[in-house]
Design a protein around this motif. Sequence first.
Motif, PDB file in Angstrom:
ATOM      1  N   LYS A 249       0.825  -1.220   0.000  1.00 47.50           N
ATOM      2  CA  LYS A 249       0.000   0.000   0.000  1.00 47.50           C
ATOM      3  C   LYS A 249       0.864   1.278   0.000  1.00 47.50           C
ATOM      4  O   LYS A 249       0.705   2.130  -0.887  1.00 47.50           O
ATOM      5  CB  LYS A 249      -0.957  -0.014   1.205  1.00 47.50           C
ATOM      6  CG  LYS A 249      -2.004   1.046   1.095  1.00 47.50           C
ATOM      7  CD  LYS A 249      -3.119   0.840   2.083  1.00 47.50           C
ATOM      8  CE  LYS A 249      -4.182   1.874   1.755  1.00 47.50           C
ATOM      9  NZ  LYS A 249      -4.799   2.476   2.875  1.00 47.50           N
ATOM     10  N   GLU A 253       1.082   4.141  -2.969  1.00 46.90           N
ATOM     11  CA  GLU A 253       0.697   5.529  -2.654  1.00 46.90           C
ATOM     12  C   GLU A 253       1.837   6.496  -2.979  1.00 46.90           C
ATOM     13  O   GLU A 253       1.616   7.564  -3.536  1.00 46.90           O
ATOM     14  CB  GLU A 253       0.302   5.624  -1.173  1.00 46.90           C
ATOM     15  CG  GLU A 253      -1.098   5.078  -0.964  1.00 46.90           C
ATOM     16  CD  GLU A 253      -1.528   4.983   0.504  1.00 46.90           C
ATOM     17  OE1 GLU A 253      -2.736   4.838   0.740  1.00 46.90           O
ATOM     18  OE2 GLU A 253      -0.655   5.028   1.393  1.00 46.90           O
ATOM     19  N   THR A 284      -5.817   4.668 -11.400  1.00 46.90           N
ATOM     20  CA  THR A 284      -6.512   5.114 -10.185  1.00 46.90           C
ATOM     21  C   THR A 284      -5.890   6.411  -9.663  1.00 46.90           C
ATOM     22  O   THR A 284      -4.746   6.739  -9.999  1.00 46.90           O
ATOM     23  CB  THR A 284      -6.438   4.024  -9.093  1.00 46.90           C
ATOM     24  OG1 THR A 284      -7.232   4.421  -7.994  1.00 46.90           O
ATOM     25  CG2 THR A 284      -5.029   3.784  -8.600  1.00 46.90           C
ATOM     26  N   VAL A 286      -6.492   6.983  -6.254  1.00 51.18           N
ATOM     27  CA  VAL A 286      -6.348   6.682  -4.831  1.00 51.18           C
ATOM     28  C   VAL A 286      -6.267   5.154  -4.634  1.00 51.18           C
ATOM     29  O   VAL A 286      -6.906   4.394  -5.358  1.00 51.18           O
ATOM     30  CB  VAL A 286      -7.495   7.344  -4.012  1.00 51.18           C
ATOM     31  CG1 VAL A 286      -8.846   6.979  -4.559  1.00 51.18           C
ATOM     32  CG2 VAL A 286      -7.416   6.986  -2.545  1.00 51.18           C
ATOM     33  N   THR A 288      -7.411   2.359  -2.952  1.00 51.55           N
ATOM     34  CA  THR A 288      -8.466   1.846  -2.067  1.00 51.55           C
ATOM     35  C   THR A 288      -8.172   0.381  -1.742  1.00 51.55           C
ATOM     36  O   THR A 288      -7.314  -0.245  -2.375  1.00 51.55           O
ATOM     37  CB  THR A 288      -9.840   1.900  -2.769  1.00 51.55           C
ATOM     38  OG1 THR A 288      -9.731   1.086  -3.932  1.00 51.55           O
ATOM     39  CG2 THR A 288     -10.219   3.304  -3.169  1.00 51.55           C
ATOM     40  N   ASP A 289      -8.943  -0.176  -0.804  1.00 50.30           N
ATOM     41  CA  ASP A 289      -8.751  -1.576  -0.449  1.00 50.30           C
ATOM     42  C   ASP A 289      -9.090  -2.497  -1.637  1.00 50.30           C
ATOM     43  O   ASP A 289      -8.395  -3.490  -1.876  1.00 50.30           O
ATOM     44  CB  ASP A 289      -9.612  -1.922   0.771  1.00 50.30           C
ATOM     45  CG  ASP A 289      -8.946  -3.013   1.581  1.00 50.30           C
ATOM     46  OD1 ASP A 289      -7.702  -2.935   1.779  1.00 50.30           O
ATOM     47  OD2 ASP A 289      -9.640  -3.960   1.968  1.00 50.30           O
ATOM     48  N   ASP A 290     -10.151  -2.113  -2.378  1.00 50.45           N
ATOM     49  CA  ASP A 290     -10.528  -2.930  -3.545  1.00 50.45           C
ATOM     50  C   ASP A 290      -9.415  -2.936  -4.584  1.00 50.45           C
ATOM     51  O   ASP A 290      -9.099  -3.964  -5.182  1.00 50.45           O
ATOM     52  CB  ASP A 290     -11.804  -2.368  -4.205  1.00 50.45           C
ATOM     53  CG  ASP A 290     -13.026  -2.757  -3.396  1.00 50.45           C
ATOM     54  OD1 ASP A 290     -12.878  -3.609  -2.496  1.00 50.45           O
ATOM     55  OD2 ASP A 290     -14.108  -2.195  -3.652  1.00 50.45           O
ATOM     56  N   TYR A 291      -8.839  -1.769  -4.782  1.00 48.54           N
ATOM     57  CA  TYR A 291      -7.751  -1.643  -5.763  1.00 48.54           C
ATOM     58  C   TYR A 291      -6.566  -2.520  -5.358  1.00 48.54           C
ATOM     59  O   TYR A 291      -6.007  -3.281  -6.153  1.00 48.54           O
ATOM     60  CB  TYR A 291      -7.321  -0.174  -5.866  1.00 48.54           C
ATOM     61  CG  TYR A 291      -6.267   0.048  -6.928  1.00 48.54           C
ATOM     62  CD1 TYR A 291      -6.633   0.192  -8.263  1.00 48.54           C
ATOM     63  CD2 TYR A 291      -4.907   0.098  -6.602  1.00 48.54           C
ATOM     64  CE1 TYR A 291      -5.670   0.379  -9.254  1.00 48.54           C
ATOM     65  CE2 TYR A 291      -3.948   0.283  -7.578  1.00 48.54           C
ATOM     66  CZ  TYR A 291      -4.334   0.426  -8.899  1.00 48.54           C
ATOM     67  OH  TYR A 291      -3.386   0.603  -9.876  1.00 48.54           O
TER      68      TYR A 291
END
Length: 500
Positions: A249, A253, A284, A286, A288-291
């Motif tokens: 993550k 980011e 994307t 951002v 996200t958790d799904d991503y």
Amino acid sequence: MYFSFETIPAFVWAFVTTYVIYWIKNLRISRNEPPMVPYKFPIIGHTLDYLFNADKFLAECRQKYGDPFNLYVFGQVTTIAGNEIAHEIFRTDTFSMTSATRDTFPLYLIIKSLDDPETIERMIKTIREGITTKLSLYTGRMQKQLMIAINKEIGDCSDPKLVITAKENFSRMVSRPVTDVLVGQEMSKNEDVIKAFADFTKDFTAIVGLPPILSFIHPKVHSHVITLPLRFGWNPIAKHIITVKKNLKPVLEKRLKDKKILGDKYEPPLDIIEYLMNKPEYETKVITDDYLNEICELIFIIVVASIHTTSRHLTSALYDFAGRPELWDDIYEEQVRIDKECNGELTSQHINKMVKLDSFLRESLRTFDAVTAVPHRCLETFTLKNGMTIPKGRIVQTSLMDIHYNTTAYGPEPRSFLPYHGLENNFSASRTDKNYFIFGSGRHACPGRFFAVNEIKICMHKIILNYHIKTPSGKIEKKVQVGPFVSPPVAGLIFENRKK
Ligand code: HEM
């Protein structure tokens, strides 16, 4: 519902009747099918021969009944395809490996996106575009990672050291360059991530890898029972995915942020996560958790396809080398010459020059000794060129022994180790052909084979340059044969530093 002990016999009879009807129905062989090998015991069929005498039994059946033939194994009619027929099966999309392995290796229960056929296509494209075509750019990094791995897993052997290869050390060795290529140089320094990738397949196989005894009732019963713990929430391998997600993550980011700040000056790192982030379907703003889930699932499917397979064959090739002293000097000399030429910094051109090592590896892969492999399910009734019919739903097993040990291609002693057969015939280790199916064949032939062969060659090159390698017995060690499956030997390998 009222239940009494008197109803038990009724249930037992109902079960037995259903089972016998199913068995009779299942055994109905249509007219144009491959011949069914006769068997003595109903229901058990050929299961015992297949489990305990696979090599000899299949060779005898092939001689008597030709190619292909049908067996009755674990309650299912299974077609065995050898060197005359297998390439027909692999060439058409009417047969699917993914569908055949669904019941025995239900990875889709952990990685949900595997249920979507697009995921496989996407993964294959990712491997081709993101790894194979960029292989030369990864060589330096793979070499660096493999040297770290060799120092860690084998280390200083001033005195001869027995390294137990049956532990996870060889999958960790392979896992390092894979981690580097998939999730980048920064994450390849993270031991938790390397371990998560190395252990994932082993831990999953430990849960689902039971012999398919319940397939005597129906393959679905087997797959439902072995996956019960996973369905009810006991998922000891989820921790590997959590580890990778947690570490991935912040990396994703940071990349998004750098891209935004630097604009055109952003220098995209070379790895699969960057490749994916630049694809329209993964764009994307951002994380996200799904991503994160989506990226992680694709990465873990590649991990499953790549690490366990490569580490088994690396291990096996090292045993093949260690047990054959007559080849040591010749192959060592080639590595010394190339090492001098590149001053210790391999490029793709140098790997291509390892022709003896490549030929040796091809032979190690050919003689790996799995009796059958790469099952395919027939998706629509299919007629072979010889007029025989394979019905819809049938599992076709590939008789690797028949393909890899055929006398037309490999001479009168096809089971002997022919280290320079590939070199003499201009067949590289990664080149598939109708007599060499270790990477499959046709449109679905393994897209990761160039990467796998390069990784094994770099690793062996460095190990051979640095160590003498012997087997504890001083002889060729036996592989572990479980039915038609095989694993590398477990005796361990003795490493000793070469005097420089
Ligand atoms: C020595 C190591 C390896 C061996 C022996 C091996 C073997 C195979 C075999 C036999 C198949 C089935 C081919 C067919 O159906 O015709 C296959 C498919 C596949 N392999 Fe490998 N493989 C190895 C390494 C890798 C690596 C390193 C990757 C990824 C980087 C990979 C990714 C895949 C994928 C994605 C498929 C599915 C292809 C498709 O369905 O179209 N493999 N592999």
